[in-house]
Scaffold this active site. Structure first.
Site, PDB file in Angstrom:
ATOM      1  N   GLN A 127       0.648  -1.310   0.109  1.00 29.12           N
ATOM      2  CA  GLN A 127      -0.002  -0.305  -0.319  1.00 29.12           C
ATOM      3  C   GLN A 127       1.149   0.928  -0.055  1.00 29.12           C
ATOM      4  OE1 GLN A 127      -3.192   0.742  -0.053  1.00 29.12           O
ATOM      5  NE2 GLN A 127      -2.332   3.167   0.177  1.00 29.12           N
ATOM      6  N   GLN A 129       0.255   4.315  -0.984  1.00 28.99           N
ATOM      7  CA  GLN A 129      -0.030   6.022  -0.630  1.00 28.99           C
ATOM      8  C   GLN A 129      -0.263   6.370   0.681  1.00 28.99           C
ATOM      9  OE1 GLN A 129      -4.290   6.324  -2.051  1.00 28.99           O
ATOM     10  NE2 GLN A 129      -3.995   8.761  -2.999  1.00 28.99           N
ATOM     11  N   GLY A 260     -10.580   0.496   0.185  1.00 27.88           N
ATOM     12  CA  GLY A 260     -10.175   0.774  -1.373  1.00 27.88           C
ATOM     13  C   GLY A 260      -9.017   1.519  -2.335  1.00 27.88           C
ATOM     14  N   MET A 261      -8.087   0.815  -2.875  1.00 26.44           N
ATOM     15  CA  MET A 261      -6.998   1.590  -3.582  1.00 26.44           C
ATOM     16  C   MET A 261      -7.000   0.954  -5.023  1.00 26.44           C
ATOM     17  SD  MET A 261      -4.620   3.529  -2.742  1.00 26.44           S
ATOM     18  CE  MET A 261      -3.885   3.911  -4.108  1.00 26.44           C
ATOM     19  N   GLU A 262      -6.831   2.573  -5.539  1.00 27.83           N
ATOM     20  CA  GLU A 262      -7.046   2.536  -7.223  1.00 27.83           C
ATOM     21  C   GLU A 262      -6.319   2.254  -8.200  1.00 27.83           C
ATOM     22  OE1 GLU A 262      -6.513   5.043  -5.056  1.00 27.83           O
ATOM     23  OE2 GLU A 262      -6.770   6.588  -5.763  1.00 27.83           O
ATOM     24  N   ASN A 263      -5.151   1.410  -7.866  1.00 28.08           N
ATOM     25  CA  ASN A 263      -3.863   0.692  -8.276  1.00 28.08           C
ATOM     26  C   ASN A 263      -4.645   0.220  -9.398  1.00 28.08           C
ATOM     27  OD1 ASN A 263      -2.274   0.626  -5.591  1.00 28.08           O
ATOM     28  ND2 ASN A 263      -3.571  -0.563  -5.490  1.00 28.08           N
ATOM     29  N   HIS A 286     -16.252   3.935  -6.747  1.00 25.41           N
ATOM     30  CA  HIS A 286     -14.738   5.201  -6.405  1.00 25.41           C
ATOM     31  C   HIS A 286     -13.655   4.846  -7.008  1.00 25.41           C
ATOM     32  CE1 HIS A 286     -13.634   8.070  -3.618  1.00 25.41           C
ATOM     33  NE2 HIS A 286     -12.625   7.822  -3.911  1.00 25.41           N
ATOM     34  N   GLU A 287     -13.295   3.898  -6.530  1.00 33.44           N
ATOM     35  CA  GLU A 287     -11.841   3.221  -7.020  1.00 33.44           C
ATOM     36  C   GLU A 287     -11.686   3.137  -8.828  1.00 33.44           C
ATOM     37  OE1 GLU A 287     -10.125   3.062  -4.589  1.00 33.44           O
ATOM     38  OE2 GLU A 287     -11.720   2.892  -3.596  1.00 33.44           O
ATOM     39  N   HIS A 290     -11.379   7.073  -9.965  1.00 34.98           N
ATOM     40  CA  HIS A 290     -10.184   7.451 -10.562  1.00 34.98           C
ATOM     41  C   HIS A 290      -9.364   7.062 -11.425  1.00 34.98           C
ATOM     42  CE1 HIS A 290      -8.853   8.636  -5.942  1.00 34.98           C
ATOM     43  NE2 HIS A 290      -9.306   7.545  -5.334  1.00 34.98           N
ATOM     44  N   GLU A 309      -9.398  13.383  -4.683  1.00 32.12           N
ATOM     45  CA  GLU A 309     -10.267  12.594  -3.973  1.00 32.12           C
ATOM     46  C   GLU A 309     -11.913  13.563  -3.999  1.00 32.12           C
ATOM     47  OE1 GLU A 309      -9.681   9.538  -2.835  1.00 32.12           O
ATOM     48  OE2 GLU A 309      -7.996   8.932  -2.718  1.00 32.12           O
ATOM     49  N   ASP A 366      -0.255  11.059   6.063  1.00 30.32           N
ATOM     50  CA  ASP A 366      -1.266  10.000   7.133  1.00 30.32           C
ATOM     51  C   ASP A 366      -2.207  10.626   8.367  1.00 30.32           C
ATOM     52  OD1 ASP A 366      -0.917   8.207   5.393  1.00 30.32           O
ATOM     53  OD2 ASP A 366       0.965   7.206   6.301  1.00 30.32           O
ATOM     54  N   TYR A 374     -12.152  14.765   0.453  1.00 28.72           N
ATOM     55  CA  TYR A 374     -13.182  14.024   0.126  1.00 28.72           C
ATOM     56  C   TYR A 374     -14.634  14.595   0.101  1.00 28.72           C
ATOM     57  CZ  TYR A 374     -10.282   9.334   1.250  1.00 28.72           C
ATOM     58  OH  TYR A 374      -9.223   8.811   0.437  1.00 28.72           O
ATOM     59  N   ARG A 543      -9.582  -2.789   9.135  1.00 25.16           N
ATOM     60  CA  ARG A 543      -9.849  -1.192   7.985  1.00 25.16           C
ATOM     61  C   ARG A 543      -9.582   0.299   8.459  1.00 25.16           C
ATOM     62  NH1 ARG A 543     -14.996  -0.491   4.352  1.00 25.16           N
ATOM     63  NH2 ARG A 543     -14.327   1.404   3.065  1.00 25.16           N
ATOM     64  N   MET A 544      -8.314   0.610   8.779  1.00 26.63           N
ATOM     65  CA  MET A 544      -9.137   1.931   9.597  1.00 26.63           C
ATOM     66  C   MET A 544      -9.987   2.484   9.872  1.00 26.63           C
ATOM     67  SD  MET A 544      -4.646   3.598   8.464  1.00 26.63           S
ATOM     68  CE  MET A 544      -4.973   3.648   7.436  1.00 26.63           C
TER      69      MET A 544
HETATM   70  N1  BES Z   1      -6.726   6.665  -2.398  1.00 26.93           N
HETATM   71  C1  BES Z   1      -7.826   5.900  -1.329  1.00 26.93           C
HETATM   72  C2  BES Z   1      -7.157   5.220  -0.301  1.00 26.93           C
HETATM   73  C3  BES Z   1      -6.106   5.982   0.122  1.00 26.93           C
HETATM   74  C4  BES Z   1      -6.474   6.958   0.862  1.00 26.93           C
HETATM   75  C5  BES Z   1      -4.866   5.578   0.465  1.00 26.93           C
HETATM   76  C6  BES Z   1      -4.932   7.883   0.727  1.00 26.93           C
HETATM   77  C7  BES Z   1      -3.213   5.888   1.117  1.00 26.93           C
HETATM   78  C8  BES Z   1      -3.897   7.091   1.698  1.00 26.93           C
HETATM   79  C9  BES Z   1      -9.050   5.403  -2.389  1.00 26.93           C
HETATM   80  O1  BES Z   1      -9.872   5.685  -3.038  1.00 26.93           O
HETATM   81  C10 BES Z   1     -10.300   5.398  -1.394  1.00 26.93           C
HETATM   82  O2  BES Z   1     -10.471   6.462  -0.864  1.00 26.93           O
HETATM   83  N2  BES Z   1     -10.941   4.446  -0.872  1.00 26.93           N
HETATM   84  C11 BES Z   1     -12.161   4.600   0.026  1.00 26.93           C
HETATM   85  C12 BES Z   1     -13.295   4.301  -0.598  1.00 26.93           C
HETATM   86  C13 BES Z   1     -14.204   5.452  -0.634  1.00 26.93           C
HETATM   87  C14 BES Z   1     -14.318   7.211  -0.022  1.00 26.93           C
HETATM   88  C15 BES Z   1     -15.103   5.192  -1.138  1.00 26.93           C
HETATM   89  C16 BES Z   1     -11.910   3.862   1.774  1.00 26.93           C
HETATM   90  O3  BES Z   1     -10.207   3.654   1.444  1.00 26.93           O
HETATM   91  O4  BES Z   1     -12.542   3.967   2.382  1.00 26.93           O
HETATM   92 ZN    ZN Z   2     -10.425   7.760  -3.881  1.00 23.67          ZN
END
Ligand code: BES
Ligand code: ZN
Length: 592
Positions: A127, A129, A260-263, A286-287, A290, A309, A366, A374, A543-544
């Site tokens: 991961q 990002q 999710g992560m938009e790799n 969402h992903e 991206h 975002e 972070d 967002y 999941r944070m």
């Molecule tokens: N790119 C982000 C995840 C991210 C953000 C990773 C900052 C590291 C640092 C991803 O697109 C995202 O926003 N995920 C959200 C999903 C959502 C808003 C629908 C998530 O993980 O909850």
């Molecule tokens: Zn995102």
């Protein structure tokens, strides 16, 4: 020396790498990747070259045809890591760095077999990002530098490697090892480098989309995400042809710290999306979005994260509106409003972190993460859309993507572009207030629907005895229930909790959004019957988004604080480093 990105040692007076050639040997026993990266510059260069590293053991630096060259690691910065300065001789076109990763590299989580669904083999995922690519590969770790890449990944036989790239071949080496090869032909920012290795199986969902997961979950994943091609088609209708060839997804083990992560070419997803009723596919929307907003047009640094975002949240809800209608989109905006209010509250003593154009010198990105880029960002985008009208706004977006495709831009570049294409629009919506002032402007767009109003009124009447009727209870879809729970007063009594659980069967929910919202309410209320389920969830999921509110709510009462400490002690070895840090931060704020 010019450092345009406060989170990188990248010096913009030096040449940019154009392409990386990676060789990665994955060693599960040592929990280390032994790597070699060749940075290609697409022309001759010489002089100093500064790369980002964090925790890497640098073994040698060579210029092919020339031999070893001088290198030096700078002092350790707790956020940035260490600058690796190379002295590059005249006529150099590429440099090769051999290195090893640290066992605690933040980009990598090494899972034991027990931490996977199948319990049969270890698992590794990355991961990168925001700024963790430098713990996996020495590179110019800033989105200002975009790189294509090829990779050769050497893993134990029986495991499969996937990357944010297209596969170009694989072969058994005959010595218990297997090599997978990849190509990412388009230039991407380093935070989109991604790798996962495990016991994996795939199911095709359409000619250009498939889902990967452990064999035990792949069927459920294929069912949950069966609608992805339809989403891609809708997104293409909005933004133009999908630019990355394939859209594949990988469902990770439950410790994955994000939803999710938009790799690119391989979105990474948490298994908590597998609700069994397709109710959480907004994360996929969402992903996928991206792919345009973020991966094609990218923020120049984390100070402009809202460009990634905010646009993507707006796009996600636009896709949902097309697929499921206005009411569904309004509920999405309502859930976002709740997240925004929570974040504004969380940062009320740090209002500088509630503006969209952030100033992050010396701040760990972070730590600056919240729903503000967002949701406040999405509201600015929606305000512009309302100002100029939907059609004109879509035409503008197409122009925007054409103008900046495969580039990384700042808020100022965005504003200048809006200024020429939609003159007066920024002023009309008071964009400055979003970009540079804390909080949310009073004029921000509101999203209402009859359904949303009904849920709000009903939830707010709880203290006066208002309760949903049996008919409502039976008819609500998961999102309606979720919005209702979110709108309930935060401080319920144990008797209230018992009523809710009895009528909505909350304890057994497989939809984690509902489950965690409920368990947070229950923890707030010191509702003992929920404790075993809280323990179960916190031990399973990393999941944070779920850990933060749950551990936060457990801080309110003496015995829930004790419960939280006990659970964290047992769960933290299984958490990702990022999650562990976030939870520790929450626990540190508990009253003594
Ligand atoms: N790119 C982000 C995840 C991210 C953000 C990773 C900052 C590291 C640092 C991803 O697109 C995202 O926003 N995920 C959200 C999903 C959502 C808003 C629908 C998530 O993980 O909850
Ligand atoms: Zn995102």
């Amino acid at each position: 020396m010019q450092h345009p990105d406060p989170h990188s040692h990248y010096d913009s007076s030096q040449p940019k790498a154009r392409r990386l050639r990676l060789k990665l040997r994955v060693d599960f026993n040592a929990r280390r990747i032994d790597g070699e990266v060749v940075l290609e510059f697409g022309g001759m260069m010489s002089g100093p070259l500064d790369l980002d590293t964090k925790g890497l053991e640098i073994r040698s630096v060579q210029v092919p045809g020339h031999g070893p060259i001088r290198w030096e690691l700078g002092p350790v910065d707790p956020i940035l890591g260490q600058r690796l300065r190379l002295e590059v001789p005249e006529g150099t076109q590429e440099v090769a760095v051999a290195y090893g990763t640290a066992p605690d590299a933040m980009a990598l989580q090494w899972l034991s077999p027990e931490q996977t669904e199948g319990k049969a083999a270890p698992f590794l995922f990355s991961q990168c990002q925001q700024i963790h690519a430098r713990t996996m590969v020495p590179c110019q770790d800033t989105p200002l530098v975009r790189i294509a890449y090829t990779a050769e990944v050497n893993v134990p036989e029986g495991l499969t490697a996937v990357m944010s790239a297209g596969p170009t071949g694989q072969e058994a080496l005959g010595n218990g090892r297997h090599v997978f090869r990849f190509l990412m032909p388009q230039p991407i920012p380093s935070y989109l480098l991604a790798l996962a290795v495990g016991r994996l199986e795939a199911r095709d969902l359409s000619p250009r989309a498939r889902v990967w997961a452990e064999p035990e979950t792949v069927a459920a994943a294929a069912w949950e995400f069966a609608g992805v091609e339809e989403m891609i088609l809708k997104a293409e209708g909005l933004f133009g042809p999908y630019p990355w060839d394939r859209y594949d997804m990988l469902v990770l083990p439950p410790s994955f710290p994000y939803g999710g992560m938009e790799n690119p070419r391989m979105t990474f997803l948490t298994p908590t999306l597998l609700a069994g009723d397709r109710s959480l596919v907004d994360v996929v929307a969402h992903e996928l979005a991206h792919s345009w907003t973020g991966n094609l047009v990218t923020n120049a640094s984390m100070e402009h994260f809202w460009l990634n975002e905010g646009f993507t949240v707006w796009a996600e809800r636009r896709i949902l509106r097309i697929l499921h209608g206005d009411d569904a989109a309004a509920l999405g905006w309502a859930m976002g409003q709740k997240a925004l209010e929570d974040s504004l509250d969380q940062f009320k003593s740090e209002p500088q972190l509630t503006v969209l154009r952030m100033h992050l010198e010396g701040i760990d990105p972070d730590d600056a993460f919240s729903s503000i880029p967002y949701e406040k960002g999405a509201r600015l985008v929606a305000a512009l859309e309302r100002e100029v009208g939907e059609e004109r706004f879509l035409r503008f977006l197409r122009d925007y993507m054409d103008a900046f495709r495969f580039t990384s831009i700042t808020t100022e570049q965005f504003c200048a572009f809006v200024g020429t294409k939609l003159p007066g629009a920024l002023e009309a919506v008071n964009a400055k207030a979003y970009l540079d002032q804390p909080g949310l402007p009073d004029t921000a767009p509101e999203f209402r629907s009859v359904q949303l109003d009904t849920l709000t009124v009903l939830a707010e009447s709880w203290p006066d005895g208002g309760r949903p009727s049996a008919r409502q209870i039976a008819a609500w879809k998961p999102t309606e229930l979720l919005v209702y729970l979110q709108k309930l007063p935060r401080r319920l009594t144990p008797a209230d909790c018992a009523w809710l659980d009895e009528h909505f069967q909350l304890m057994g929910r497989g939809n984690y959004e509902i489950l965690v919202e409920w368990l947070t309410l229950a923890a707030n209320a010191d509702y003992e019957p929920a404790f075993p389920r809280i323990r179960e969830v916190l031990l399973r999921v990393g999941r944070m988004k779920y850990l933060r509110p749950l551990y936060g709510a457990l801080g309110l009462h003496g015995r829930t604080r004790a419960l939280a400490s006990e659970i964290f002690a047992a769960a933290s070895p299984g958490y990702h480093g990022l999650s562990r840090r976030v939870v520790q931060g929450v626990l540190d704020k508990y009253p003594a």
